[in-house]
Design an enzyme around this catalytic site. Sequence first.
Site, PDB file in Angstrom:
ATOM      1  N   CYS A  14       0.817  -1.219   0.000  1.00 57.66           N
ATOM      2  CA  CYS A  14       0.000   0.000   0.000  1.00 57.66           C
ATOM      3  C   CYS A  14       0.850   1.269   0.000  1.00 57.66           C
ATOM      4  O   CYS A  14       1.670   1.468   0.899  1.00 57.66           O
ATOM      5  CB  CYS A  14      -0.912  -0.006   1.227  1.00 57.66           C
ATOM      6  SG  CYS A  14      -1.859   1.516   1.432  1.00 57.66           S
TER       7      CYS A  14
ATOM      8  N   TRP B 236      -7.525  -6.809   5.522  1.00 56.99           N
ATOM      9  CA  TRP B 236      -6.097  -6.980   5.767  1.00 56.99           C
ATOM     10  C   TRP B 236      -5.926  -7.963   6.912  1.00 56.99           C
ATOM     11  O   TRP B 236      -6.433  -7.745   8.020  1.00 56.99           O
ATOM     12  CB  TRP B 236      -5.451  -5.644   6.111  1.00 56.99           C
ATOM     13  CG  TRP B 236      -5.594  -4.617   5.031  1.00 56.99           C
ATOM     14  CD1 TRP B 236      -6.435  -3.540   5.015  1.00 56.99           C
ATOM     15  CD2 TRP B 236      -4.868  -4.576   3.793  1.00 56.99           C
ATOM     16  NE1 TRP B 236      -6.276  -2.832   3.858  1.00 56.99           N
ATOM     17  CE2 TRP B 236      -5.328  -3.443   3.078  1.00 56.99           C
ATOM     18  CE3 TRP B 236      -3.881  -5.387   3.231  1.00 56.99           C
ATOM     19  CZ2 TRP B 236      -4.826  -3.101   1.831  1.00 56.99           C
ATOM     20  CZ3 TRP B 236      -3.382  -5.053   1.984  1.00 56.99           C
ATOM     21  CH2 TRP B 236      -3.846  -3.920   1.301  1.00 56.99           C
TER      22      TRP B 236
ATOM     23  N   VAL C 216     -12.051  -0.697   5.976  1.00 57.45           N
ATOM     24  CA  VAL C 216     -10.843  -0.891   6.779  1.00 57.45           C
ATOM     25  C   VAL C 216      -9.637  -0.643   5.884  1.00 57.45           C
ATOM     26  O   VAL C 216      -9.529  -1.237   4.805  1.00 57.45           O
ATOM     27  CB  VAL C 216     -10.778  -2.320   7.356  1.00 57.45           C
ATOM     28  CG1 VAL C 216      -9.448  -2.558   8.055  1.00 57.45           C
ATOM     29  CG2 VAL C 216     -11.937  -2.543   8.320  1.00 57.45           C
TER      30      VAL C 216
ATOM     31  N   VAL D  32      -5.224   0.428   5.603  1.00 57.69           N
ATOM     32  CA  VAL D  32      -3.905   0.557   6.208  1.00 57.69           C
ATOM     33  C   VAL D  32      -3.317   1.884   5.716  1.00 57.69           C
ATOM     34  O   VAL D  32      -3.666   2.341   4.624  1.00 57.69           O
ATOM     35  CB  VAL D  32      -2.983  -0.615   5.813  1.00 57.69           C
ATOM     36  CG1 VAL D  32      -3.373  -1.868   6.554  1.00 57.69           C
ATOM     37  CG2 VAL D  32      -2.979  -0.864   4.311  1.00 57.69           C
TER      38      VAL D  32
ATOM     39  N   TYR E 173      -5.397   5.669  -9.332  1.00 59.71           N
ATOM     40  CA  TYR E 173      -6.556   4.859  -8.937  1.00 59.71           C
ATOM     41  C   TYR E 173      -7.799   5.275  -9.726  1.00 59.71           C
ATOM     42  O   TYR E 173      -8.609   4.423 -10.128  1.00 59.71           O
ATOM     43  CB  TYR E 173      -6.812   4.996  -7.437  1.00 59.71           C
ATOM     44  CG  TYR E 173      -5.834   4.218  -6.594  1.00 59.71           C
ATOM     45  CD1 TYR E 173      -6.125   2.925  -6.179  1.00 59.71           C
ATOM     46  CD2 TYR E 173      -4.604   4.761  -6.223  1.00 59.71           C
ATOM     47  CE1 TYR E 173      -5.224   2.197  -5.415  1.00 59.71           C
ATOM     48  CE2 TYR E 173      -3.703   4.042  -5.461  1.00 59.71           C
ATOM     49  CZ  TYR E 173      -4.020   2.762  -5.071  1.00 59.71           C
ATOM     50  OH  TYR E 173      -3.119   2.037  -4.320  1.00 59.71           O
TER      51      TYR E 173
END
Length: 342
Positions: free
Chosen positions: A45, A82, A118, A120, A183
């Site tokens: 990431c 994750w 969720v 990271v 993205y």
Amino acid sequence: MRANKLPTEEIRREPAAFADRITADGRFGRTAEPGRYRLVISRACPWAHRVVMTRRLMGLEGAVSLAVTDPVQEIIEDDPHWVFTERTGSPDGRDPVLGIHALREAYLARDPGYDGGVSVPGMVDVPSGHLVSNDYDQLSVDMATEWGPLAREGAPDLYPVALREEIDTVSARVYQDLNNGVYRSGFAPDQDRYDRAVAAVFARLDALEERLTDRRYLVGEHITLADLRLWATLVRFDAVYHGHFKCNRRKLVEYPALWAYARDLFQTPGFGDTTEFEHIRVHYYRVHTAINPTGVVAVGPDPRGWLTEHGRESLGGSPFGEGSPPGPAPEDERVPPLAEQG
């Protein structure tokens, strides 16, 4: 968005769900204490990579422990999560410090009714198991400026007061057109929105090529947070964004100044030694089944080009300003040698 679902609208990033700040004086309610917090990341990431680089450059490895998730998210109740697996040092599928299998458990420990996404990085309070923050930018800023005596001697000033306005301005443009632009290109729901997004990606790369032709770093004479924010995207560009996200007008290696700049930083402690290309390729090609339904992982490009001479020293400046480079990465955090990542 759900990586295994076909996009129906342009990708939009939601604000951080939790954004508690951690400072040396505890003025926001949380105090920087050695061993109190654990940083959960994926090496795939780019948003987590920013925080990992900041932590490494500031020498906070001994103060904040690191947990690395599997690059392939696990689908739980139709959502990608994750998780910890044997591949990342958790033979029983649970993080050895937090005792959790999925990062989502730390979100729910903080708020049992939480039903959002969720992401990271996640900074977790070890005693309670509660997520403290998933705000990647604020985590980086605070680690660079607010952890006081826990930072190493010789740590660089990554966010100098006199340059903050310029750093933020440059970073905002890079975020809109490039960090998030790749993205928006990759997950574009139609041709028109793809065309607009990919045009912005390369307009920004062209502008950065011009900016970096006669200056070694983005802002000032040494590395700042602006460089970390840009570089996390550049290091992934040819490996995944060029092909997987259809950002294929040009490769990074076709930009003389940008490619040399990227190699200069890769060869600087804190950058290349926190990069794991296998995790990057496996995550993007395996997880984004909406745009790569076969899950076949591309083999290249050969990462050894990152170690070739860059010649950027002639532009002046020095990586750490009046500071010094960090020492070797902790043994349990070292990524495989580059020759093993291709």
